[in-house]
Scaffold this active site. Sequence first.
Site, PDB file in Angstrom:
ATOM      1  N   ASN A 153       6.810  -3.402  10.070  1.00 40.34           N
ATOM      2  CA  ASN A 153       5.299  -3.634  10.430  1.00 40.34           C
ATOM      3  C   ASN A 153       5.033  -5.023  11.291  1.00 40.34           C
ATOM      4  OD1 ASN A 153       6.190  -4.756   7.745  1.00 40.34           O
ATOM      5  ND2 ASN A 153       4.469  -5.765   7.635  1.00 40.34           N
ATOM      6  N   GLN A 181       4.469   2.599   8.658  1.00 39.81           N
ATOM      7  CA  GLN A 181       4.331   2.191   9.634  1.00 39.81           C
ATOM      8  C   GLN A 181       4.918   3.091  10.703  1.00 39.81           C
ATOM      9  OE1 GLN A 181       2.329  -0.257  11.045  1.00 39.81           O
ATOM     10  NE2 GLN A 181       2.326  -1.495   9.310  1.00 39.81           N
ATOM     11  N   THR A 239      -8.437   9.636 -12.813  1.00 44.41           N
ATOM     12  CA  THR A 239      -8.955  10.681 -11.990  1.00 44.41           C
ATOM     13  C   THR A 239      -8.918  10.489 -10.562  1.00 44.41           C
ATOM     14  OG1 THR A 239     -10.847  10.745 -13.579  1.00 44.41           O
ATOM     15  CG2 THR A 239     -11.513  11.572 -11.581  1.00 44.41           C
ATOM     16  N   CYS A 333      -1.006  -8.864   5.284  1.00 47.60           N
ATOM     17  CA  CYS A 333      -0.997  -8.966   3.817  1.00 47.60           C
ATOM     18  C   CYS A 333      -0.666 -10.410   3.367  1.00 47.60           C
ATOM     19  CB  CYS A 333       0.093  -8.227   3.114  1.00 47.60           C
ATOM     20  SG  CYS A 333      -0.284  -6.462   3.431  1.00 47.60           S
TER      21      CYS A 333
END
Length: 391
Positions: A153, A181, A239, A333
């Site tokens: 990345n 990526q 869900t 990040c």
Amino acid sequence: MKKIYFDNAASTPLDPFVGEEIMTYMRDHYGNPSSVHSYGKGAKVLLEETRDLIAGFINCKPKEIFFTSGGTESNNFAIKGTFFKNFDSGKKHFITSSIEHSAVLETVKYLEERFGCEITYVMPDKNGIIHAEDVLKEVKENTLMISIMHANNEVGSLNDIKAIVDGVKGKGIYVHTDTVQSMGKLKVDVKVLGVNYATLSAHKIYGPKGIGILYVSEDTQVDKFIHGGKQERNMRGGTENIPAIAGLRKAIEILNERMNEDIAHYTSLKNKLINDVKNVYGDCVIINSPIDCNCVSNIVNMSFDWKRCKVDPDMLIINLDLKGIAVSGGSACTSGSAQPSHVLRNLGHDTNTAFSSMRVSFGRENTVEEIDYLLECLKDIIQLKNEKVNA
Ligand code: PLP
């Protein structure tokens, strides 16, 4: 002021058609896919149609696709799921690389600290490539899993995952690859790669955040990841995020139509940026990304030689931002923390050089004129010591 977004490896903008699709599903198709009435059935149809589409896109069976909340969860699912499934086997050795995303590095670190697993970190070459032979020579009797990213990345280097898979054939070792990526930057065919697991995230391909995929080959036994309902063939309770899945479907449909065009566009921007920046800074700029092969086309990572340039390492990204240009100094990040990028450090750069680095990552909307503007701004921000920057 101009606003230019050169941080598409961190996250792409939402394609407007994807946005419309998400809104439609949020507003009109709110049924729970587990419900038996028509509202539920409609949602279930979308879910399974999307699974079919993605299976076609990466060349696998629909039942090999699991929806997750994104790349981080998929990496966790593959690594922890393999470890827990094989808990009694006594195999506790993992091989990964020193330049993986934190979603892999932190997961294996957890297994090391909590369960005494042994982790081997393979180092990249100076272009950020992890060589299959370096991975294969670390294989031991008790190696359980290999997790090596497809494309990195931060620098965009590409690894030969198939060579790793071929090298461990018949040894009962699981192979996972993070294709977050590479997806959309080249054809990812999981059967050609031959892996047990592949990770994908929607927000790097013009889809929404919070939705991703884990491909699990049908012959792979993995432990259930989220306990709860029986969703995702009883492997991941909860869900399903139907609006996000509708957005992912649209994003993949669009990618299916225009991926070659996208790649040609990124390649021409990458070539221009590298030529232009070299023209101005010569060998005072180090291109950290592979250039012609073994790379994705949308990422250019470069470092400025702080000994020969007037550059304020702490301010590089902020100064560009003040001029309206968004680039990254490391992985999104980890940006915000004052640590130098672990990827650049592992490529052999010292802390100052790592801080004097930037990642430009292209998207569909970027233009040649935007690169010209970036160069103009860089000339204001970074000058060669003792020399005038080429006009
Ligand atoms: N893996 C790689 C290589 C990434 O670049 C990223 C995001 O930057 C992730 C995993 C995490 O993906 P997500 O943001 O979908 O959790």
